[in-house]
Design a protein around this motif. Structure first.
Motif, PDB file in Angstrom:
ATOM      1  N   VAL A  15      -3.311  13.982 -32.596  1.00  0.00           N
ATOM      2  CA  VAL A  15      -4.127  14.186 -31.390  1.00  0.00           C
ATOM      3  C   VAL A  15      -3.228  14.580 -30.225  1.00  0.00           C
ATOM      4  O   VAL A  15      -3.494  15.560 -29.517  1.00  0.00           O
ATOM      5  N   LEU A  16      -2.148  13.832 -30.006  1.00  0.00           N
ATOM      6  CA  LEU A  16      -1.241  14.153 -28.908  1.00  0.00           C
ATOM      7  C   LEU A  16      -0.572  15.505 -29.146  1.00  0.00           C
ATOM      8  O   LEU A  16      -0.436  16.301 -28.210  1.00  0.00           O
ATOM      9  N   ARG A  17      -0.182  15.801 -30.382  1.00  0.00           N
ATOM     10  CA  ARG A  17       0.426  17.107 -30.672  1.00  0.00           C
ATOM     11  C   ARG A  17      -0.530  18.230 -30.279  1.00  0.00           C
ATOM     12  O   ARG A  17      -0.129  19.213 -29.657  1.00  0.00           O
ATOM     13  N   ASP A  18      -1.810  18.092 -30.637  1.00  0.00           N
ATOM     14  CA  ASP A  18      -2.797  19.117 -30.282  1.00  0.00           C
ATOM     15  C   ASP A  18      -2.938  19.256 -28.767  1.00  0.00           C
ATOM     16  O   ASP A  18      -3.076  20.369 -28.242  1.00  0.00           O
ATOM     17  N   TRP A  24       0.819  23.525 -23.446  1.00  0.00           N
ATOM     18  CA  TRP A  24       1.917  24.492 -23.417  1.00  0.00           C
ATOM     19  C   TRP A  24       1.379  25.918 -23.486  1.00  0.00           C
ATOM     20  O   TRP A  24       1.842  26.802 -22.771  1.00  0.00           O
ATOM     21  N   THR A  25       0.392  26.147 -24.318  1.00  0.00           N
ATOM     22  CA  THR A  25      -0.207  27.482 -24.434  1.00  0.00           C
ATOM     23  C   THR A  25      -0.885  27.873 -23.126  1.00  0.00           C
ATOM     24  O   THR A  25      -0.696  29.001 -22.625  1.00  0.00           O
ATOM     25  N   ASP A  26      -1.654  26.973 -22.544  1.00  0.00           N
ATOM     26  CA  ASP A  26      -2.351  27.266 -21.287  1.00  0.00           C
ATOM     27  C   ASP A  26      -1.365  27.496 -20.140  1.00  0.00           C
ATOM     28  O   ASP A  26      -1.557  28.401 -19.323  1.00  0.00           O
ATOM     29  N   VAL A  27      -0.319  26.673 -20.063  1.00  0.00           N
ATOM     30  CA  VAL A  27       0.697  26.849 -19.020  1.00  0.00           C
ATOM     31  C   VAL A  27       1.371  28.207 -19.183  1.00  0.00           C
ATOM     32  O   VAL A  27       1.562  28.939 -18.206  1.00  0.00           O
ATOM     33  N   ASP A  43      -0.547  29.674 -32.221  1.00  0.00           N
ATOM     34  CA  ASP A  43       0.251  29.918 -33.426  1.00  0.00           C
ATOM     35  C   ASP A  43       1.696  30.281 -33.075  1.00  0.00           C
ATOM     36  O   ASP A  43       2.607  29.988 -33.852  1.00  0.00           O
ATOM     37  N   GLU A  44       1.909  30.902 -31.933  1.00  0.00           N
ATOM     38  CA  GLU A  44       3.268  31.249 -31.509  1.00  0.00           C
ATOM     39  C   GLU A  44       3.990  30.053 -30.897  1.00  0.00           C
ATOM     40  O   GLU A  44       5.198  29.891 -31.052  1.00  0.00           O
ATOM     41  N   LEU A  49       7.060  23.996 -30.423  1.00  0.00           N
ATOM     42  CA  LEU A  49       6.688  22.616 -30.130  1.00  0.00           C
ATOM     43  C   LEU A  49       7.156  21.688 -31.246  1.00  0.00           C
ATOM     44  O   LEU A  49       7.740  20.630 -30.984  1.00  0.00           O
ATOM     45  N   ASP A  50       6.941  22.085 -32.485  1.00  0.00           N
ATOM     46  CA  ASP A  50       7.325  21.230 -33.607  1.00  0.00           C
ATOM     47  C   ASP A  50       8.834  21.004 -33.660  1.00  0.00           C
ATOM     48  O   ASP A  50       9.283  19.893 -33.976  1.00  0.00           O
TER      49      ASP A  50
END
Length: 172
Positions: A15-18, A24-27, A43-44, A49-50
């Motif tokens: 949940v936190l990862r999502d 991060w994507t929105d920023v 996907d990019e 992040l991982d």
């Protein structure tokens, strides 16, 4: 009045990862200088992040998560150096507040939390970099950081758009 908190996180569930991935994507897509050039997809961002979270999972690094009224609103990573000579330092990476929460002073809240976490871990200095041309280095200067170097043209956003990487440090 919203309650903003920053907590050190050493275990990240799905949940936190999502939530971190969406943030991060929105920023990034809002033009934030956090490692990507818009437009970018989840996907990019996910593999980057991982990799960041791998250091958190192993206990080497710490994630500082900003919440507002319990909802994830931003984050930053504190990355420990790999060698023994810099155990008193850490590098701050990917400082970000979700675009829907910007302009509320939450960047200062996040960084105050980052500093508290670092002090509690015994670190004496923090280091970070900022993308030239964004003005974000002025934000960090107001928080006690000082420019200690610059790598001219180190960041390439596109053809004919190279930016300096500004190196800043802050004694705690």
């Amino acid at each position: 009045m919203p309650i903003a908190q920053v907590r050190a996180v050493s275990a990240v569930d799905d949940v936190l990862r999502d939530e971190l991935l969406a943030c991060w994507t929105d920023v990034s897509n809002a033009g934030g200088a956090v490692g990507f050039v818009p437009p970018v997809t989840q996907d990019e961002v996910a593999p980057v992040l991982d990799r960041l979270l791998d250091g958190v999972r192993t206990g080497r690094d710490v994630l500082a998560v900003l919440t507002v009224d319990g909802a994830t609103a931003g984050f930053a990573a504190l990355v420990r150096p790999s060698g023994p000579l810099r155990r008193h330092w850490a590098t701050v990476l990917r400082v970000q507040v979700h675009p829907s929460r910007q302009g509320q002073g939450l960047g200062r809240v996040l960084m105050a939390g980052v500093h508290d976490i670092a002090r509690n871990l015994g670190w004496e200095f923090l280091h970070l970099t900022a993308r030239g041309g964004t003005g974000v280095d002025a934000f960090y200067r107001r928080l006690g950081y000082r420019e200690v170097g610059r790598l001219p043209g180190a960041i390439r956003l596109g053809p004919d758009d190279d930016r300096d990487e500004i190196i800043l440090s802050c004694p705690l």
